[in-house]
Write an enzyme that holds these catalytic residues in place. Structure first.
Site, PDB file in Angstrom:
ATOM      1  N   HIS A   1      15.023 -23.727  25.937  1.00  0.00           N
ATOM      2  CA  HIS A   1      15.626 -23.773  27.271  1.00  0.00           C
ATOM      3  C   HIS A   1      16.173 -22.375  27.556  1.00  0.00           C
ATOM      4  CE1 HIS A   1      16.912 -28.324  27.565  1.00  0.00           C
ATOM      5  NE2 HIS A   1      15.899 -28.098  28.382  1.00  0.00           N
TER       6      HIS A   1
ATOM      7  N   CYS B   1      25.187 -26.317  26.706  1.00  0.00           N
ATOM      8  CA  CYS B   1      24.422 -27.564  26.833  1.00  0.00           C
ATOM      9  C   CYS B   1      25.320 -28.751  27.153  1.00  0.00           C
ATOM     10  CB  CYS B   1      23.680 -27.884  25.537  1.00  0.00           C
ATOM     11  SG  CYS B   1      22.501 -26.658  25.025  1.00  0.00           S
TER      12      CYS B   1
HETATM   13  N1  ARG Z   1      18.292 -32.363  21.898  1.00  0.00           N
HETATM   14  C1  ARG Z   1      18.348 -31.879  23.244  1.00  0.00           C
HETATM   15  C2  ARG Z   1      16.954 -31.591  23.758  1.00  0.00           C
HETATM   16  O1  ARG Z   1      16.157 -31.078  23.013  1.00  0.00           O
HETATM   17  C3  ARG Z   1      19.209 -30.662  23.328  1.00  0.00           C
HETATM   18  C4  ARG Z   1      19.429 -30.189  24.736  1.00  0.00           C
HETATM   19  C5  ARG Z   1      20.332 -29.023  24.802  1.00  0.00           C
HETATM   20  N2  ARG Z   1      20.640 -28.698  26.123  1.00  0.00           N
HETATM   21  C6  ARG Z   1      20.493 -27.484  26.682  1.00  0.00           C
HETATM   22  N3  ARG Z   1      20.961 -27.307  27.859  1.00  0.00           N
HETATM   23  N4  ARG Z   1      19.846 -26.515  26.080  1.00  0.00           N
HETATM   24  O2  ARG Z   1      16.626 -31.852  24.879  1.00  0.00           O
END
Ligand code: ARG
Length: 261
Positions: A157, A251
């Site tokens: 991300h 996150c």
């Molecule tokens: N386990 C989650 C996923 O892979 C983690 C998300 C983390 N969020 C972020 N904004 N990077 O989707």
């Protein structure tokens, strides 16, 4: 924010997750409470979304929607495991005056891949967000969207590799981006804080700045020092349990940017 009372690593959808990893949920909640108290101590207002059983990643509240100028764009998750989080965010946002909230046609996971720097929206792609969603978000928000290509699966991300410091500049880890996107970042933000690989690998870039205080993972000590040199005030937090899900402070945080007055 959304409390991690149901947090566990039940599936693996990013390089940080090992299914069956032992998670201390009580500790996760405690660490998350500290993050919440940190924001409140800095004078920020925190709204809470009710956690839903069976949605272990719901603690990562950044992903459910993207809100700017009081306009909320609903997420469309890339993985079915998280799909049911989007309507929970939409319902909360609609109940609090941000509606109507509808998902985009292309996938995007809210602030995971979208952030605001001054007038611009920076938008990641490569792992979770479809380029089509970039165009939809520009159309819905009336803000120019600058696409950035992520190339390293550890930085799946945009918010794992870049965060806005204020309205004019950002901090980022160049290794997460394609060559062209690196050049875009150099052109837009010649005075950016460039983070080391070591700081990126503890998710140090998954940070939240209010323009002065930067809430960031405690392990990102080099980045904290760089920020201090630049006049920012690093505010370290320990979210070691949530790191097992591939997340950090950012996150866990969805920013509700209001309508301009
Ligand atoms: N386990 C989650 C996923 O892979 C983690 C998300 C983390 N969020 C972020 N904004 N990077 O989707």
């Amino acid at each position: 924010m959304c409390a991690p009372v149901h947090f566990e690593v039940a599936y693996a959808i990013n390089a940080w997750m090992t299914p069956g990893a032992v998670v201390d949920t009580a500790l996760a909640v405690q660490q998350w409470e500290t993050l919440r108290a940190t924001y409140e101590g800095l004078g920020h207002e925190v709204e809470l979304l009710d956690p839903v059983p069976g949605l272990p990643d719901m603690v990562f509240a950044a992903n459910g929607a993207f809100v700017v100028d009081g306009v909320a764009v609903g997420a469309r998750f890339a993985h079915p495991e998280r799909a049911a989080e989007a309507p929970a965010h939409a319902a909360w946002l609609e109940a609090h005056g941000f509606g109507p909230v509808t998902p985009t046609v292309g996938t995007h996971e809210g602030e995971g891949d979208l952030t605001v720097v001054g007038d611009l929206v920076l938008a990641g792609t490569g792992f979770r967000t479809d380029r089509r969603a970039h165009a939809e978000i520009q159309e819905r928000t009336g803000r120019p969207v600058v696409g950035l290509e992520l190339v390293d699966p550890r930085f799946y991300h945009l918010d794992t590799a870049l965060f806005p410091l204020d309205d004019t500049t950002v901090a980022y880890y160049p290794g997460a981006f394609s060559d062209g996107s690196r050049r875009v970042l150099e052109r837009l933000y010649p005075d950016a804080v460039v983070a080391s690989e070591a700081d990126a690998l503890v998710l140090g870039l998954n940070a939240v700045s209010d323009g002065r205080h930067v809430v960031l993972p405690v392990a990102a000590t080099g980045l904290a020092e760089q920020l201090r040199e630049r006049g920012f005030v690093p505010v370290p937090v320990d979210l070691s349990e949530l790191l097992k899900g591939g997340g950090g402070p950012k996150c866990c945080t969805s920013e509700l940017r209001p309508r301009p007055l």
